[in-house]
Design an enzyme around this catalytic site. Sequence first.
Site, PDB file in Angstrom:
ATOM      1  N   LYS A 677      14.253  -9.262 -46.096  1.00  0.00           N
ATOM      2  CA  LYS A 677      13.576 -10.351 -45.401  1.00  0.00           C
ATOM      3  C   LYS A 677      12.167  -9.901 -45.043  1.00  0.00           C
ATOM      4  O   LYS A 677      11.983  -8.994 -44.246  1.00  0.00           O
ATOM      5  CB  LYS A 677      14.332 -10.714 -44.118  1.00  0.00           C
ATOM      6  CG  LYS A 677      13.796 -11.983 -43.464  1.00  0.00           C
ATOM      7  CD  LYS A 677      14.302 -12.195 -42.061  1.00  0.00           C
ATOM      8  CE  LYS A 677      13.295 -11.874 -40.993  1.00  0.00           C
ATOM      9  NZ  LYS A 677      11.931 -12.306 -41.145  1.00  0.00           N
ATOM     10  N   GLU A 758      12.789   1.537 -36.818  1.00  0.00           N
ATOM     11  CA  GLU A 758      11.473   2.144 -36.593  1.00  0.00           C
ATOM     12  C   GLU A 758      10.630   1.165 -35.798  1.00  0.00           C
ATOM     13  O   GLU A 758      10.409   0.041 -36.238  1.00  0.00           O
ATOM     14  CB  GLU A 758      10.825   2.472 -37.936  1.00  0.00           C
ATOM     15  CG  GLU A 758      11.669   3.490 -38.688  1.00  0.00           C
ATOM     16  CD  GLU A 758      11.044   3.929 -39.989  1.00  0.00           C
ATOM     17  OE1 GLU A 758       9.823   4.174 -39.988  1.00  0.00           O
ATOM     18  OE2 GLU A 758      11.764   4.007 -40.984  1.00  0.00           O
ATOM     19  N   CYS A 792       1.356   0.867 -36.618  1.00  0.00           N
ATOM     20  CA  CYS A 792       2.160   1.415 -35.516  1.00  0.00           C
ATOM     21  C   CYS A 792       1.694   2.833 -35.186  1.00  0.00           C
ATOM     22  O   CYS A 792       1.892   3.338 -34.096  1.00  0.00           O
ATOM     23  CB  CYS A 792       3.644   1.371 -35.834  1.00  0.00           C
ATOM     24  SG  CYS A 792       4.008   1.943 -37.471  1.00  0.00           S
ATOM     25  N   GLU A 888       2.394  -1.195 -25.728  1.00  0.00           N
ATOM     26  CA  GLU A 888       1.790  -1.285 -27.056  1.00  0.00           C
ATOM     27  C   GLU A 888       1.010  -2.594 -27.168  1.00  0.00           C
ATOM     28  O   GLU A 888       1.537  -3.664 -26.864  1.00  0.00           O
ATOM     29  CB  GLU A 888       2.881  -1.241 -28.126  1.00  0.00           C
ATOM     30  CG  GLU A 888       2.299  -1.072 -29.504  1.00  0.00           C
ATOM     31  CD  GLU A 888       3.350  -0.995 -30.608  1.00  0.00           C
ATOM     32  OE1 GLU A 888       3.101  -0.306 -31.593  1.00  0.00           O
ATOM     33  OE2 GLU A 888       4.402  -1.629 -30.471  1.00  0.00           O
TER      34      GLU A 888
END
Length: 1011
Positions: A677, A758, A792, A888
């Site tokens: 996906k 992750e 990231c 973040e």
Amino acid sequence: MRSLQSDVEQRGTRIFELVDKHPERLFSKAGFYQRLMALSMHDERFKTQLFRFVAVLPSLRRSSEIIQHLEEYFSGSNDGFSPLIGMGVRVARIFPWISAPVLRWNVSEMARQFIAGRNPHEVITTLRKRRAQKIGFTVDVLGEAVVSEAEADEYAALYGNLLEKLARETKDWTDPLGKNAELFPVVNLSVKISALYSQMSPAAPADAIAHLSTKLRPLLRRARELGAFINFDMESYALKNTTLELFKTILTEAEFKDWPHAGIVIQAYLRDSEGDLRDLIEWGRARGTRFAVRLVKGAYWDYETTKSDQNRSNPPVFLQKPESDANFEKLTRVLFENEAVVTPAFGSHNVRSIAHAQAVADELGIDRSRFEFQLLYGMAGPIKRALVEMGCRVREYCPIGELLPGMAYLVRRLLENTSNEGFLRAKFAENVPAKELLRDPKELIKPAVAENGDSRGHSGSNQKNGASLHAADGDSFRNAPLVSFIYKDSQDKMQSALREARKRFGEKHPLYIGGEKIWTDNLTPSVNPAEPTEIVGYGTEAGVEEAERAVKAARAAFEKWRWTPFEERAQLLERVADIMERRRYELSAVEVFEVGKAWSEADGDIREAIDFCTFYARQMRRLGRPKLTQQVPGEESYHHYLPRGVAFVIAPWNFPIAILCGMASAGVVTGNAVIMKPSEQSIVCGAMLMQVFEEAGVPPGVLNFLSGHGSVIGAHLVDHKDVDLIAFTGSREVGLKIWESAGITRPGQRELKRVICEMGGKNAMIVDADADLDETIMYSIYSAFGFQGQKCSALSRLILLEKNYDRVIERLIPAAASLRIGNPEQPGIMVGPVIDEPAYRRILEYIEIGKKEATLAYQAKEVPPHGYFIPPTIFTDVKPNMRIAREEIFGPVLSVLKVRDLDEALEVANGTDYALTGGFFSRSPDNIERIKARLEAGNVYINRSCTGAIVGRHPFGGFKMSGSGTKAGGEDYLLQFLVPRVVTENTSRHGFAPGQSPEYRDEFLWPKPRQ
Ligand SMILES: Cc1cc2nc3c(=O)[nH]c(=O)nc-3n(C[C@H](O)[C@H](O)[C@H](O)COP(=O)(O)OP(=O)(O)OC[C@H]3O[C@@H](n4cnc5c(N)ncnc54)[C@H](O)[C@@H]3O)c2cc1C
């Protein structure tokens, strides 16, 4: 008639006689420097440590710091210098105020030997002395790397200022030869284009030329008025084409078209130098005005070969020294043959190269006053004197500048002087006989040496720094090279791919289930974040029904695929890699439009996808064969792996092809059936990847493509009893939900679900007091703002020791202010749009939070009016407990934190929930070791950017709330997709045990595949 070779020998011998008449050491000053050089030539490790120490020394302010570094660099080495250092350090501890300054003085003297003066005033004194010796000059300004436009402006002003001063001071100087003086103005300035523009990108020569022309025009104009000469120096290969193009463009402008006093450098160590020179000559003829060329071998050989080795690409330079020498001679002839339009200068200390130039000039009847020899200040004095005595025109290249900016130059000179291959070392340090030194280089070229990186015997080998290490599999793995946008051909291909991709805007993409294309009534548009009115394509939206169908198709395909030999599965991935390589520009172009990646970032993503395929194919071949556990008589125990079942892959948009491909290819190659996906924001990229797998012949159902909403199909499949494995990369919020949900065992579920998770990061870089600031600024800016901070791995917390806080901030903010922000469809853009409107709003909210919590130190003022552009933003006075230091943000926002010392820096760096990437800039070996041990991050980077992990080289992934500790692109990654199994057979019969069992055996496959 004498042959050219005997003529060269005779002239060379004459030069040597003159050199020997006035014996002088290789370097003009004796003592400390001589001794260090001698040691360096005999001990590679010492040489490395010495050069590193020399580079850091000017930035050390206190005596205690100097002593500490001295000890860290040299203690424990076995060279003759260490006892000296040991004693020195002991003495220094007692009298630091004496020893450290003495050492600093010695190194300063060493640098001064190659630097003609710290300022125009000092340099003029030197030039006067040389004038008395009939030696002319060209002055070059030494510099730090230019990281901002403010710094570039300072350099432009410096050059202008220098030109005025030199013209004033030398106005009554006459030509030393008194002949053909009109070709050789007294005032000669050497200019480096990298000092004049901070945002140079090889992909965007037009942008560089536009900016550089603005800076250069006033300088050239003034030089013309003053009767001076301007030379364009040549730097690394990445800048070569731009430099050549700039030179030709600006000197064709009406104002300069008839001005003969400009020159450029050709580097004979480059394979394409002959083509470049001939092209220049043709241009010169068409222009109709004389220009000059300084022919050199080239100063960046080590840099170019290392860079190419790192990128696994062919180096642009020759790999055998005699090839460079022979090419120098070939180009010498080309220059003389075209002397009617080009004034030659030969930048060499090599007596053979010099004698050859003299011989060819005589052969072609060119008077020696019509060309010149150029040599570096502080080197090869006896050769300069000999050439003057022979009536040749000699010019000295005189760098001017302070010690600190001069260190890079000094290290280059030290490298050159101690190089095994160099002429100066051979002649003056090793006393190689003249006859040997004057041999024709063509005869010395070894035909057997292959023309690739391996020929030097260090690339691809398992020898590291002289030690033989157990090589991880990644060590011999060859990554796909990055596309080099230095070449016009690559730039054109990318432009054309972008045009083609644009033509396909609005295309609709189906789902792929069980090998069939499936459409539903709902289509999801995917827009260009730089121009949200543009629809890049539509994805078909899957619902629960399609998700169910995909699970069934995958389950069915799994039963066959699991028993397909791993070799076939590995080959499938290799075909995928080949197709992606063939469609590389096309795939990159789609990324530029769909997720707003700059050219090189998009290409990096495709390269990573290719690497994942080839690396995992290779890993599967390693893991696929059952391995004997122990050698015992009468029993065979083989350890091997089985696939888990159906893998559900959920990928993010920020590496839209690489991460999706990495997770899916790992699933497929290990024998699982995969449902992938893509992110809702990068459906078109996902669909393209599916097309690639289709083209490569993936069997129906083995890979299924399901685009749609995560909250609908994602949640459904995570909870599905028939899904055995979930590979997720994305936000912490979603990741933790998956982790929790997958932990619940559903009725009918066969396996405990394996989750590869992750997630994000809040990555920190610490800057030590002795860090190289050029590198710190350059890499920090790239790590924080490259791809708009949406990796990231991106830098979001810069932790500065208070000792150098001001110095870093002083350069960091102008560097951020110089970034090119814009639509990444244009080449050379560093900051493009963020992915979509929700991201745009969220980041702006964080900026508002930051404004309340901390000090807004910088925010770009101008961003394009359309699209989701966020201005690069820097906050200072950030404290570790603030939200902008903990959460973040995933955008171009950098928080700067000030700390007392390294202890506090580590505490702050480790003090968040995350542990993904982290970095450290330092030149203290001890501090570097400490950070290596103590920085909490899955990927720790020292003295480089904290983004840009390469498959096999930097297995990637974090721990704590950054991830479950898996390493994409690492040798144990595939194990996550497998279950281990051991098969034990008693092989003895009535006490008779067969001989030794093989270490590996064939797969356990039944029925056995036909051979
Ligand atoms: C006045 C002057 C100006 C200069 N300006 C520039 C400039 O603008 N840009 C620039 O790049 N260089 C420039 N140089 C050249 C450079 O700095 C070195 O001085 C020069 O390359 C040394 O060559 P040589 O002929 O003196 O010595 P040599 O000892 O004959 O040659 C050494 C050179 O050979 C080449 N070489 C070494 N090992 C290998 C190998 N294994 N395979 C292939 N080639 C190898 C390298 O270029 C090395 O520098 C300039 C040099 C001078 C003297």
